[in-house]
Design a protein around this motif. Structure first.
Motif, mmCIF file in Angstrom:
data_model
loop_
_atom_site.group_PDB
_atom_site.id
_atom_site.type_symbol
_atom_site.label_atom_id
_atom_site.label_comp_id
_atom_site.label_asym_id
_atom_site.label_seq_id
_atom_site.Cartn_x
_atom_site.Cartn_y
_atom_site.Cartn_z
ATOM 1 N N LYS A 30 0.829 -1.202 0.000
ATOM 2 C CA LYS A 30 0.000 0.000 0.000
ATOM 3 C C LYS A 30 0.865 1.254 0.000
ATOM 4 O O LYS A 30 0.539 2.245 -0.659
ATOM 5 N N GLU A 31 1.970 1.205 0.745
ATOM 6 C CA GLU A 31 2.854 2.363 0.780
ATOM 7 C C GLU A 31 3.467 2.624 -0.595
ATOM 8 O O GLU A 31 3.594 3.774 -1.021
ATOM 9 N N VAL A 32 3.837 1.545 -1.277
ATOM 10 C CA VAL A 32 4.414 1.695 -2.615
ATOM 11 C C VAL A 32 3.385 2.260 -3.580
ATOM 12 O O VAL A 32 3.670 3.161 -4.381
ATOM 13 N N ILE A 38 1.517 9.755 -5.335
ATOM 14 C CA ILE A 38 2.148 11.038 -5.022
ATOM 15 C C ILE A 38 3.029 11.488 -6.190
ATOM 16 O O ILE A 38 3.027 12.656 -6.598
ATOM 17 N N LEU A 39 3.803 10.545 -6.751
ATOM 18 C CA LEU A 39 4.663 10.868 -7.885
ATOM 19 C C LEU A 39 3.841 11.322 -9.083
ATOM 20 O O LEU A 39 4.193 12.288 -9.771
ATOM 21 N N ASP A 118 -4.136 -1.700 -7.569
ATOM 22 C CA ASP A 118 -2.987 -2.594 -7.446
ATOM 23 C C ASP A 118 -2.977 -3.706 -8.479
ATOM 24 O O ASP A 118 -2.053 -4.508 -8.525
ATOM 25 N N LYS A 119 -4.011 -3.778 -9.314
ATOM 26 C CA LYS A 119 -4.084 -4.832 -10.334
ATOM 27 C C LYS A 119 -3.619 -4.282 -11.675
ATOM 28 O O LYS A 119 -3.593 -3.081 -11.912
ATOM 29 N N PRO A 196 1.066 -2.796 -11.580
ATOM 30 C CA PRO A 196 -0.118 -2.198 -10.950
ATOM 31 C C PRO A 196 -0.604 -1.011 -11.775
ATOM 32 O O PRO A 196 0.193 -0.271 -12.359
ATOM 33 N N LEU A 197 -1.920 -0.833 -11.804
ATOM 34 C CA LEU A 197 -2.502 0.209 -12.643
ATOM 35 C C LEU A 197 -1.944 1.595 -12.313
ATOM 36 O O LEU A 197 -1.637 2.379 -13.206
#
Length: 517
Positions: A30-32, A38-39, A118-119, A196-197
């Motif tokens: 989740k943090e990643v 954010i990026l 995340d998919k 991840p999307l």
């Protein structure tokens, strides 16, 4: 885990440990995902700034192309086409982002729900059919692969070879070596397959950033040659600056020739004006010759410099107009078409081509200011005032003219409470300490009014007449009986203008209303 037969308690402990490890992995994931979000936001913000900067640069180019079509017209045409190609490509990428994120709308702050993205299915299904690139995937690759070529075809020699190589590298789609796979992977696989999307969306946003950076680089690079040329003396343009643009018959035409890029350290080897040599000074040369007959006349010649052992000759091309002697004055009100009673209305009065010391003006209330040609007109009674002007021509002959101006009274100001006009809302305590004032918005003169008297009326109570510009004890007593929603009307406002000695009559001051909150 320990081998052998485990007790039920140990099995439970081991299961809890596995769940704990899974939770840690989930949290890390989740943090990643959030970091990608954010990026992506930061890149989008940067893209917006780049868009603004590119638009500003383009507007400057457009102005230069309008002013100097020979030098900048072709470059503007090329930049126009490059911007169109870039916008089409960027809009295409935006369409992909919109399609793959339609199930994940941004929140009110503009953030994607990153942890839900995340998919990889949405991107994989768009770019692949099974393990093969889909029609959409091939189209996406083709857009990237052909973009740099389109830029090169449009820009041509205007884009430096080194700059073009940088652009081509930026949009290269060659296979990429993967340490995980131990081999080279197709560019699309390496960048978008099974990611991840939110990661894929961020990469698409970065691709848009590359497009905008390319626009900026191309516009900047196109003008590098101009900057280099500006360092050469050939960039200097002689400019004819006559002391006057129009001369009388019989006068000497006086003025000077200066370089468009003035440099006091420059001194020409020689300067030729209308076939005669004139004295060269630091960066300029003064000239003087007869005006000639009425009509247009050319000023031609050359500025000649030594540069690297060669004579650089810069052509001089200018002109002037000779007109007949004037017979009418230039009389104008500096701020309006009328003059206001009681005010020192500034005016400029002159005769074309005649010095100020040879011009005399007169009118009721007209006085001369400190600067040449400047007057103040303070009209008195009546509806009109006539300004008469006489002057002496260089040959001693007199000329005269006159003009009539309408006289108007100063319009009435608006009442204000604490600087606010019309309807003001607030607590009773605020009104008790606020100053009653008057303003004249959108008037041509900056006037300051002082309130000397006003009428204070609270709904359901008797009116109070107040001398001064603040509420008194009677007003506060009436105000104490007012409740929320009641209105206080400040009317019959009497004023005087500060800094004006005359008894100036203004229109009636409009009332102001204070609504109790």
């Amino acid at each position: 885990m320990a081998g052998g037969k485990l007790t039920p308690r140990q099995k439970m402990i081991n299961l809890m440990y596995l769940v704990f490890i899974a939770m840690l992995a989930l949290n890390m994931s989740k943090e990643v995902l959030s970091a990608f979000g954010i990026l992506n936001n930061k890149i989008e913000d940067s893209n917006s700034i780049t868009d603004t900067r590119n638009e500003s640069s383009f507007q400057q180019l457009a102005q230069k192309a309008s002013d100097q079509p020979g030098q900048y017209g072709d470059k503007k045409v090329k930049v126009d086409k490059i911007r169109a190609v870039s916008k089409e490509f960027s809009d295409y990428i935006e369409g992909i982002k919109t399609e793959v994120t339609k199930k994940f709308p941004k929140d009110k702050e503009g953030n994607y729900p990153c942890e839900q993205m995340d998919k990889s299915d949405d991107i994989d299904n768009m770019f692949y059919t099974g393990d093969r690139e889909s029609t959409k995937g091939k189209e996406f690759l083709e857009k990237i692969q052909t973009y740099a070529g389109k830029i090169k075809a449009i820009g041509g020699s205007s884009i430096a070879e080194s700059e073009m190589k940088k652009i081509e590298k930026r949009f290269a789609t060659d296979p990429v070596y993967s340490e995980k796979a131990g081999a080279k992977l197709p560019w699309l696989d390496y960048n978008y397959h099974h990611f991840p999307l939110i990661a894929s969306v961020t990469k698409l946003t970065q691709l848009q950033a590359d497009i905008k950076a390319t626009e900026s680089d191309v516009m900047t690079g196109m003008f590098q040659s101009d900057l280099v040329a500006a360092a050469s003396l050939t960039a200097y343009q002689p400019i004819v600056v006559p002391d006057k643009t129009v001369f009388f018959q019989g006068e000497a035409v006086t003025g000077k020739i200066i370089l468009g890029k003035f440099d006091p350290s420059l001194k020409a080897k020689s300067v030729i004006v209308n076939g005669s040599s004139v004295q060269a000074e630091a960066g300029q040369a003064k000239f003087s010759f007869g005006a000639g007959a009425v009509g247009e006349h050319d000023i031609t010649g050359s500025f000649n410099f030594d540069e690297n052992g060669k004579v650089i000759s810069l052509p001089i091309k200018g002109g002037y107009v000779v007109v007949s002697r004037p017979n009418s004055a230039n009389i104008s009100a500096d701020k309006m078409n009328v003059v206001y009673r009681g005010l020192p209305n500034p005016m400029t009065i002159s005769f074309a081509g005649i010095s100020d010391d040879k011009v005399k003006a007169s009118a009721a209330g007209l006085t001369r200011s400190a600067k040449p040609g400047q007057y103040n007109l303070n009209p008195g009674s009546g509806n009109e005032v006539t300004v008469s002007v006489t002057a002496l021509l260089p040959d001693g002959k007199p000329v005269s003219d006159k003009k009539v101006f309408r006289i108007k009274n100063i319009p009435g100001p608006k009442g204000a409470i604490g600087g606010e006009m019309e309807v003001v809302r607030g607590a009773k305590s605020r009104l008790e300490v606020s100053q009653i004032s008057a303003k004249l918005p959108d008037f041509l003169y900056d006037l300051t009014f002082q309130v000397t008297q006003f009428t204070f009326k609270v709904t359901g109570t008797a009116a109070v007449i107040v001398n001064g510009d603040r509420v008194n004890a009677q007003c506060k007593a009436a105000l104490a009986r007012a409740g929320r929603g009641d209105q206080v009307v400040i009317s019959d406002i009497k004023t005087k203008i500060i800094g004006v000695t005359a008894n100036v009559i203004t229109g009636r001051t409009s009332p102001v209303i204070y609504e109790i909150q």
